[in-house]
Design an enzyme around this catalytic site. Structure first.
Site, PDB file in Angstrom:
ATOM      1  CD  GLU A   1      94.575  53.055 107.059  1.00 30.39           C
ATOM      2  OE1 GLU A   1      93.977  53.314 107.978  1.00 30.39           O
ATOM      3  OE2 GLU A   1      94.304  53.520 105.643  1.00 30.39           O
TER       4      GLU A   1
ATOM      5  CG  ASP B   1      92.975  52.832 111.469  1.00 32.61           C
ATOM      6  OD1 ASP B   1      92.301  52.238 112.446  1.00 32.61           O
ATOM      7  OD2 ASP B   1      92.507  53.585 110.643  1.00 32.61           O
TER       8      ASP B   1
ATOM      9  CD  GLN C   1      94.669  57.040 110.002  1.00 34.71           C
ATOM     10  OE1 GLN C   1      94.034  55.888 109.507  1.00 34.71           O
ATOM     11  NE2 GLN C   1      94.225  58.212 109.131  1.00 34.71           N
TER      12      GLN C   1
ATOM     13  CD  GLU D   1      90.794  57.087 108.878  1.00 38.10           C
ATOM     14  OE1 GLU D   1      90.761  57.350 107.930  1.00 38.10           O
ATOM     15  OE2 GLU D   1      91.440  56.112 109.541  1.00 38.10           O
TER      16      GLU D   1
END
Length: 270
Positions: A142, A177, A203, A239
């Site tokens: 990530e 993300d 995310q 998240e």
């Protein structure tokens, strides 16, 4: 139609780690993900997941020595032995609870050590991917923004794609993300389209607040539309850090899960 998972590291923190699973199920989630659930015995966590009929998507490798500034070990030269220890812990625990993926955290590295860190990360990911494959699991990496985590080794989607190309393992994917990528790079729609084949998980959180995704500068309704059009069949992880009690901020979930994206009362994103 988008499928949303609850990240229990941030959501439902009003409850104990174990009770968060049931709380997420009661709120309408069908899957969860966690950061570091290792203090809960794997057998107990597995029972809770089965009882709640909840899919466990993934967990993170332990970060190392937090007091010393560690935030992952994957790209830290000279600490390969420690990385393999936390990797073994993550894969073993994840396999026992039925998780599908392990996020291998790269860590914070000095600017003058980036080249060495990349070589270390690639070698560690090859070993991680092979071990995860034996358990039928995916390895996620990530990119994390430098505002929240200065010096984090992996900080762009393109860098993650380059690392994956060099690792040469099919079960290594990007955890995309949107919050981190928007802060570091922006241009989310183009990057989702360009790197869809390498994306293993998505995310979301508001930017800049990291609160519920129904505020801020990202129009997540459009992101959901884009992912649908692209044929993305994975989960979208919530998240974010709730503005208040988690359950009180879930209005977006019931609407977006039905693939309905009305104009936001908080204003459209730029």
């Amino acid at each position: 139609m988008p499928r949303f998972s609850a990240n229990l590291g941030f959501l439902f923190t009003e409850h104990s780690d174990v009770d968060r699973v049931a709380a997420a199920a009661a709120a309408g989630f069908k899957a969860v993900e966690m950061h570091w659930p290792y203090h809960v015995p794997a057998a107990e966590m597995h029972r809770v997941l089965v009882r709640s009929q909840m899919t466990m998507l993934g967990l993170n490798t332990p970060i190392g020595n937090a007091a010393a500034g560690d935030f992952g070990l994957g790209a830290l030269p000279g600490r390969e032995t420690e990385f393999h220890q936390v990797l073994d812990q993550a894969v073993s625990y994840g396999s026992a609870i039925g998780a599908t993926a392990v996020h291998c955290m790269a860590g914070v590295v000095p600017a003058d050590a980036v080249a060495t860190a990349e070589r270390t990360f690639i070698a560690n990911l090859r070993a991680a991917a092979d071990k995860a494959a034996q358990a039928g699991m995916t390895i996620l990496i990530e990119p994390i923004n430098h505002r929240d985590r200065p010096g984090y080794f992996l900080h762009s989607v393109e860098q993650a794609a380059s690392v994956i190309a060099q690792v040469e393992r099919r079960n290594v994917k990007i955890m995309f993300d949107c919050y981190h990528t928007q802060i570091m790079q922006g241009d989310l729609t183009r990057r989702l389209k360009e790197y869809l084949g390498l994306i293993g998980h998505v995310q979301i959180a508001a930017v800049p607040s990291r609160a519920e995704p129904d505020e801020g500068e990202i129009d997540y309704r459009e992101i959901c539309r884009t992912l649908d059009k692209l044929g993305y069949d994975g989960w979208i992880g919530a998240e974010y850090k709730p503005r208040g009690r988690t359950e009180d901020g879930l209005g977006w979930l019931s609407t977006w899960s039905r693939n309905q994206f009305p104009s936001s009362s908080r204003g459209d994103a730029a």
